[in-house]
Write a protein that holds these residues in place. Structure first.
Motif, PDB file in Angstrom:
ATOM      1  N   VAL A   1     -28.877 -34.841  19.091  1.00  0.00           N
ATOM      2  CA  VAL A   1     -28.923 -33.463  18.982  1.00  0.00           C
ATOM      3  C   VAL A   1     -30.244 -33.130  19.002  1.00  0.00           C
ATOM      4  CG1 VAL A   1     -28.263 -31.298  17.557  1.00  0.00           C
ATOM      5  CG2 VAL A   1     -26.421 -33.361  17.884  1.00  0.00           C
TER       6      VAL A   1
ATOM      7  N   GLU B   1     -31.841 -30.462  21.512  1.00  0.00           N
ATOM      8  CA  GLU B   1     -32.682 -29.310  21.118  1.00  0.00           C
ATOM      9  C   GLU B   1     -34.058 -29.187  21.428  1.00  0.00           C
ATOM     10  OE1 GLU B   1     -32.577 -28.281  16.876  1.00  0.00           O
ATOM     11  OE2 GLU B   1     -32.977 -26.231  17.002  1.00  0.00           O
ATOM     12  N   ARG B   2     -34.750 -30.217  21.433  1.00  0.00           N
ATOM     13  CA  ARG B   2     -36.298 -30.552  21.984  1.00  0.00           C
ATOM     14  C   ARG B   2     -36.266 -29.830  23.484  1.00  0.00           C
ATOM     15  NH1 ARG B   2     -38.144 -34.684  19.393  1.00  0.00           N
ATOM     16  NH2 ARG B   2     -38.626 -33.234  17.439  1.00  0.00           N
TER      17      ARG B   2
ATOM     18  N   ALA C   1     -35.678 -25.990  23.905  1.00  0.00           N
ATOM     19  CA  ALA C   1     -36.794 -25.298  23.494  1.00  0.00           C
ATOM     20  C   ALA C   1     -37.895 -25.398  24.772  1.00  0.00           C
ATOM     21  CB  ALA C   1     -37.479 -25.842  22.280  1.00  0.00           C
ATOM     22  N   HIS C   2     -37.963 -26.708  25.178  1.00  0.00           N
ATOM     23  CA  HIS C   2     -39.037 -26.907  26.341  1.00  0.00           C
ATOM     24  C   HIS C   2     -38.617 -25.920  27.557  1.00  0.00           C
ATOM     25  CE1 HIS C   2     -42.354 -28.867  28.091  1.00  0.00           C
ATOM     26  NE2 HIS C   2     -41.486 -29.430  29.263  1.00  0.00           N
ATOM     27  N   VAL C   3     -37.518 -26.094  28.045  1.00  0.00           N
ATOM     28  CA  VAL C   3     -37.038 -25.194  29.159  1.00  0.00           C
ATOM     29  C   VAL C   3     -36.749 -23.836  29.035  1.00  0.00           C
ATOM     30  CG1 VAL C   3     -36.608 -27.435  30.427  1.00  0.00           C
ATOM     31  CG2 VAL C   3     -34.755 -26.317  29.406  1.00  0.00           C
ATOM     32  N   GLN C   4     -36.388 -23.597  27.708  1.00  0.00           N
ATOM     33  CA  GLN C   4     -36.107 -22.183  27.398  1.00  0.00           C
ATOM     34  C   GLN C   4     -34.638 -22.041  27.947  1.00  0.00           C
ATOM     35  OE1 GLN C   4     -39.309 -19.903  28.835  1.00  0.00           O
ATOM     36  NE2 GLN C   4     -40.852 -20.881  27.357  1.00  0.00           N
TER      37      GLN C   4
ATOM     38  N   LEU D   1     -23.385 -26.886  15.473  1.00  0.00           N
ATOM     39  CA  LEU D   1     -24.151 -26.367  14.589  1.00  0.00           C
ATOM     40  C   LEU D   1     -25.409 -26.192  15.085  1.00  0.00           C
ATOM     41  CD1 LEU D   1     -22.685 -28.708  11.837  1.00  0.00           C
ATOM     42  CD2 LEU D   1     -22.612 -26.211  11.692  1.00  0.00           C
TER      43      LEU D   1
ATOM     44  N   GLN E   1     -25.722 -22.918  17.123  1.00  0.00           N
ATOM     45  CA  GLN E   1     -25.511 -21.692  16.101  1.00  0.00           C
ATOM     46  C   GLN E   1     -26.904 -20.926  15.848  1.00  0.00           C
ATOM     47  OE1 GLN E   1     -22.847 -22.524  13.057  1.00  0.00           O
ATOM     48  NE2 GLN E   1     -20.964 -22.446  14.333  1.00  0.00           N
ATOM     49  N   ASP E   2     -27.737 -21.911  15.500  1.00  0.00           N
ATOM     50  CA  ASP E   2     -29.142 -21.796  14.831  1.00  0.00           C
ATOM     51  C   ASP E   2     -29.963 -21.234  16.030  1.00  0.00           C
ATOM     52  OD1 ASP E   2     -28.206 -21.757  12.421  1.00  0.00           O
ATOM     53  OD2 ASP E   2     -29.369 -23.649  11.915  1.00  0.00           O
ATOM     54  N   ARG E   3     -29.645 -21.297  17.331  1.00  0.00           N
ATOM     55  CA  ARG E   3     -30.592 -20.744  18.406  1.00  0.00           C
ATOM     56  C   ARG E   3     -29.900 -19.446  19.105  1.00  0.00           C
ATOM     57  NH1 ARG E   3     -34.206 -24.537  19.474  1.00  0.00           N
ATOM     58  NH2 ARG E   3     -35.099 -23.319  20.921  1.00  0.00           N
ATOM     59  N   LYS E   4     -31.027 -18.737  19.314  1.00  0.00           N
ATOM     60  CA  LYS E   4     -30.732 -17.371  19.809  1.00  0.00           C
ATOM     61  C   LYS E   4     -29.684 -17.234  21.109  1.00  0.00           C
ATOM     62  CE  LYS E   4     -33.254 -13.369  18.345  1.00  0.00           C
ATOM     63  NZ  LYS E   4     -34.581 -13.595  17.794  1.00  0.00           N
ATOM     64  N   GLY E   5     -28.540 -16.778  21.028  1.00  0.00           N
ATOM     65  CA  GLY E   5     -27.777 -16.769  22.010  1.00  0.00           C
ATOM     66  C   GLY E   5     -27.145 -18.134  22.736  1.00  0.00           C
ATOM     67  N   GLY E   6     -27.114 -18.883  21.848  1.00  0.00           N
ATOM     68  CA  GLY E   6     -26.651 -20.364  22.035  1.00  0.00           C
ATOM     69  C   GLY E   6     -25.349 -20.428  22.424  1.00  0.00           C
TER      70      GLY E   6
ATOM     71  N   MET F   1     -29.356 -15.042  16.362  1.00  0.00           N
ATOM     72  CA  MET F   1     -28.783 -15.859  15.369  1.00  0.00           C
ATOM     73  C   MET F   1     -29.767 -16.884  14.649  1.00  0.00           C
ATOM     74  SD  MET F   1     -25.100 -17.323  16.708  1.00  0.00           S
ATOM     75  CE  MET F   1     -24.925 -16.846  18.368  1.00  0.00           C
ATOM     76  N   THR F   2     -31.023 -16.401  14.737  1.00  0.00           N
ATOM     77  CA  THR F   2     -32.064 -17.002  14.054  1.00  0.00           C
ATOM     78  C   THR F   2     -32.330 -16.227  12.793  1.00  0.00           C
ATOM     79  OG1 THR F   2     -33.644 -16.090  15.345  1.00  0.00           O
ATOM     80  CG2 THR F   2     -33.344 -18.138  15.902  1.00  0.00           C
TER      81      THR F   2
ATOM     82  N   ILE G   1     -32.387 -18.038   9.630  1.00  0.00           N
ATOM     83  CA  ILE G   1     -33.254 -19.255   9.197  1.00  0.00           C
ATOM     84  C   ILE G   1     -34.821 -18.302   8.824  1.00  0.00           C
ATOM     85  CG2 ILE G   1     -34.778 -20.939  10.327  1.00  0.00           C
ATOM     86  CD1 ILE G   1     -32.492 -21.254  12.289  1.00  0.00           C
TER      87      ILE G   1
ATOM     88  N   GLN H   1     -39.257 -20.164  18.465  1.00  0.00           N
ATOM     89  CA  GLN H   1     -38.615 -21.191  18.065  1.00  0.00           C
ATOM     90  C   GLN H   1     -38.577 -22.702  18.722  1.00  0.00           C
ATOM     91  OE1 GLN H   1     -34.397 -20.561  18.050  1.00  0.00           O
ATOM     92  NE2 GLN H   1     -33.820 -21.733  16.010  1.00  0.00           N
TER      93      GLN H   1
ATOM     94  N   ALA I   1     -38.020 -26.956  18.812  1.00  0.00           N
ATOM     95  CA  ALA I   1     -36.917 -27.853  18.649  1.00  0.00           C
ATOM     96  C   ALA I   1     -36.535 -28.083  16.917  1.00  0.00           C
ATOM     97  CB  ALA I   1     -37.013 -28.908  19.198  1.00  0.00           C
TER      98      ALA I   1
ATOM     99  N   LYS J   1     -47.936 -25.189  29.605  1.00  0.00           N
ATOM    100  CA  LYS J   1     -46.683 -25.012  30.205  1.00  0.00           C
ATOM    101  C   LYS J   1     -46.625 -23.475  30.842  1.00  0.00           C
ATOM    102  CE  LYS J   1     -42.795 -23.991  28.343  1.00  0.00           C
ATOM    103  NZ  LYS J   1     -41.884 -24.356  27.239  1.00  0.00           N
TER     104      LYS J   1
ATOM    105  N   TRP K   1     -46.734 -22.310  34.741  1.00  0.00           N
ATOM    106  CA  TRP K   1     -45.730 -21.446  35.207  1.00  0.00           C
ATOM    107  C   TRP K   1     -46.239 -19.982  35.640  1.00  0.00           C
ATOM    108  CZ3 TRP K   1     -40.853 -22.179  31.373  1.00  0.00           C
ATOM    109  CH2 TRP K   1     -40.450 -23.500  31.667  1.00  0.00           C
TER     110      TRP K   1
ATOM    111  N   SER L   1     -45.578 -27.971  26.544  1.00  0.00           N
ATOM    112  CA  SER L   1     -45.597 -27.136  25.592  1.00  0.00           C
ATOM    113  C   SER L   1     -46.453 -27.198  24.439  1.00  0.00           C
ATOM    114  CB  SER L   1     -44.057 -26.812  24.967  1.00  0.00           C
ATOM    115  OG  SER L   1     -43.243 -27.011  25.823  1.00  0.00           O
TER     116      SER L   1
END
Lengths: 371, 272
Positions: A276, A280-281, A284-287, A309, A312-317, B1-2, B5, B23, B25, B124, B128, B172
């Motif tokens: 996981v 997640e990394r 974040a890297h490819v947005q 889980l 859920q903590d990422r925007k619009g995930g 949803m952040t 946090i 945000q 990882a 990055k 881009w 990044s």
């Protein structure tokens, strides 16, 4: 998607039919898929006409060897193809193409299935389409879940990759530096002599539900890559101590003895946390905020729950996963990815149908997407 | 949803104005105008005295609490130590201001400058952005880009020659900062996975991870980018500063190992 997918349609026919043959590991699967003319979309989705599979199961404590697996596939391939056609209610002459797994996978099983594909192709005079196994998983996952452009976690017996699409290739952002996740679980199941029915990972998952104590294990994430051989060696050692009865491991906090269930629980928690995390990394890297889990280990509910889980903590995930019909190796995904290939004019001449054990996901030119 | 946090972070840092920068990882990065212990007057000599970065590692609900606690604590401490060591070696990185390892909070100096499109000036985003300006080769592989990559290669070499491993090198995690002469200088960030090792294996994996990240993220010109990176890496090993310290021997060992690691990545059995 604006690629013209109907340049190669047969005149007067409003749909395509493809037969897919898969046999890269211990499962042999055959499926028939139907695409209607036009772009695939939620209103014009691919139709699964049949999806038949048989698994070569070995006794507890043993893995599947290439030679025996190939023999299993040879024994079953004709029956399963007949079955798949019967269920789909189509005959050979209705088909547009025969799709087969060209790699990656175990050499001998791949060979035994491709021979069946070549035979059918000549018997019915149909073109052959070689499919990359990983691409099959990804495309089927996208089709079933409707995920548009997700980060893909591909986890199975032989593969552990984090993949994202960019410029007509599925590019590998992270992967295992040594053994695959499914391989790690299978080998630990062998150490514990857990039955291989229906598959070792499932039995580990059931045992893990009863585990209470978390045993500290190495946590080996390297950027978007990970390594699992050290974890396996470590937990194998603990299992041996537990079985031998000499200096059995105990929980640090309560002093209670560690059970096989605890080991399964700890192994799952540690490995899946790592998976996981690298997913997640990569997100974040490819947005990106979509995740698609494919491959046999992807049917594990705990992994899906953990991924949920995280998302859920990422925007619009959002998270997309499929069930065992499509997660575990099957013929239908080969038919689907192969048909996409066929619709963009990519077919293989007979001389070019040699299978390869090593076939990277990013070697495939994804002609059917141009976003 | 952040949002929840952010609320968690606000609870740990009461009365500190926070605005989310990105945000990642494992962490949320905030910007703030408040310094934790210095008064405003005492900060006048700093270049970025009005902005600071707070990096917060929230508890990860998917991880077992025992694993989570241990990872948050060890990574926060490792990152802070690594940053302080880097500043001693004067390798460009954010300045460490304060740390709360239990809650996973690091306070650091601000680096970089937003790009023309308002994004953070990471390598990055910059590449881009260049690609978007002009897809042709001229802009993406100009002398300026070459200099940046050579500079990054040299920076990584310096790290490795001091037996430090970044552990998560991607485009990044490299910020670009324009200095007074208008030249872009690379700044390393994000040391949560860092470690200390003199082994060629660890250095090679570090390089391999970056090489692959460049390949997958900036695929069009990745070949030349990676070539420049390695050139910068080479040159630093053979420079006056490190030549006397077995630089060339270490270089040969690491590059040989890198070839092995590449092969491992490509040739590993892939069943399933």
């Amino acid at each position: 998607m604006t690629v013209d997918l109907d340049q190669y349609a047969k005149p007067g026919k409003s749909y395509y039919l493809a037969l897919g043959l898969e046999g890269s590991a211990n499962k042999i699967g055959v499926g028939v898929i139907k695409h209607n003319l036009g772009q695939l979309s939620s209103t014009n989705s691919a139709e699964v006409l049949s999806n038949v599979r048989d698994t070569y199961v070995t006794p507890p404590g043993e893995g599947f060897l290439p030679r025996d697996t190939a023999r299993h596939h040879r024994n079953w391939v004709v029956r399963i193809i007949k079955d798949a056609l019967k269920v789909a209610k189509v005959s050979g002459s209705d088909l547009d193409c025969i799709c087969f797994t060209q790699g990656p996978g175990m050499g001998a099983p791949l060979q035994s299935v491709v021979i069946a594909a070549r035979t059918l192709s000549q018997l019915w005079d149909l073109p052959l389409v070689g499919v990359n196994h990983c691409i099959g998983h990804i495309e089927m996952g996208r089709e079933i879940t409707g995920a548009q452009n997700p980060v893909v976690l591909y986890v199975s017996g032989g593969n552990t990759q984090v993949i994202a699409y960019s410029r007509q290739r599925y590019r590998i952002f992270g992967e295992t530096l040594d053994i695959a996740i499914g391989n790690c679980l299978d080998r630990f199941a062998r150490t514990l002599k857990i039955p291989n029915i229906p598959f070792p990972g499932y039995n580990i998952e059931q045992m893990a539900k009863k585990g209470k104590h978390l045993v500290p294990l190495p946590y080996t994430v390297k950027g978007m890559d990970l390594s699992m051989s050290g974890i396996l060696a470590h937990i194998d050692q603990l299992a041996k101590q537990m079985f031998s009865g000499k200096k059995p491991p105990v929980d640090e906090e309560t002093g209670e003895p560690i059970t096989a269930e605890d080991l399964c629980f700890s192994l799952q928690e540690t490995l899946y946390s790592m998976l996981v995390e690298i997913t997640e990394r990569a997100m974040a890297h490819v947005q990106s905020n979509q995740v698609l889990i494919v491959g046999g280990v992807g049917s594990n509910l705990r992994l899906q729950e953990m991924m949920q889980l995280m998302v859920q903590d990422r925007k619009g995930g959002s998270i997309h996963a499929t069930d065992e019909r499509f997660c575990i190796d099957n013929g239908i995904m080969i038919a689907h990815a192969g048909l996409l290939s066929y619709r963009t004019g990519q077919t293989n001449e007979l001389w070019n149908t040699v299978c390869t054990q090593r076939y990277r996901t990013d070697e495939v030119f994804v002609k059917w997407r141009d976003d | 949803m952040t949002d929840h946090i952010v609320a968690q972070a606000q609870k740990i840092l009461p009365n500190i104005p926070l605005s989310v920068v990105s945000q990642g990882a494992e962490a949320l990065v905030f910007q703030t105008g408040t310094h934790p212990y210095c008064s405003e007057e005492s900060l006048i000599h700093l270049s970025n005295a009005s902005t600071f970065i707070i990096k917060y590692r929230p508890p990860k609900p998917y991880r077992h609490p025992k694993i989570d606690k241990q990872i948050t604590k060890s990574r926060t401490i490792a990152e802070a130590k690594f940053m302080s060591k880097l500043s001693k070696l004067s390798i460009p990185s954010p300045d460490l201001i304060s740390i709360d390892s239990i809650n996973g909070v690091i306070w650091m100096g601000y680096k970089g400058k937003p790009l023309a499109n308002g994004e953070i000036s990471s390598l990055k985003n910059w590449l881009w952005w260049l690609e978007k300006q002009d897809d042709s080769a001229s802009l993406c592989v100009s002398d300026v880009v070459e200099k940046v990559f050579l500079n990054i290669g040299a920076l990584i070499a310096k790290l490795h020659l001091n037996e430090m491993i970044h552990g998560d090198l991607t485009s990044s995690n490299i910020l670009l900062e324009e200095n007074h002469d208008g030249v872009f200088e690379a700044v390393l960030i994000d040391f949560g996975l860092s470690s200390y090792s003199g082994l060629p294996e660890d250095k090679a994996v570090d390089l391999y991870v970056l090489e692959r990240a460049v390949l997958s993220t900036h695929s069009v010109h990745s070949e030349i980018y990676n070539e420049w990176l390695l050139k910068g890496y080479n040159d630093m090993h053979l420079s006056k500063e490190f030549k006397s310290k077995q630089g060339s021997k270490k270089l040969v060992e690491t590059i040989k190992r890198l070839e092995d690691v590449r092969l491992r990545g490509r040739k590993r059995s892939m069943l399933g």
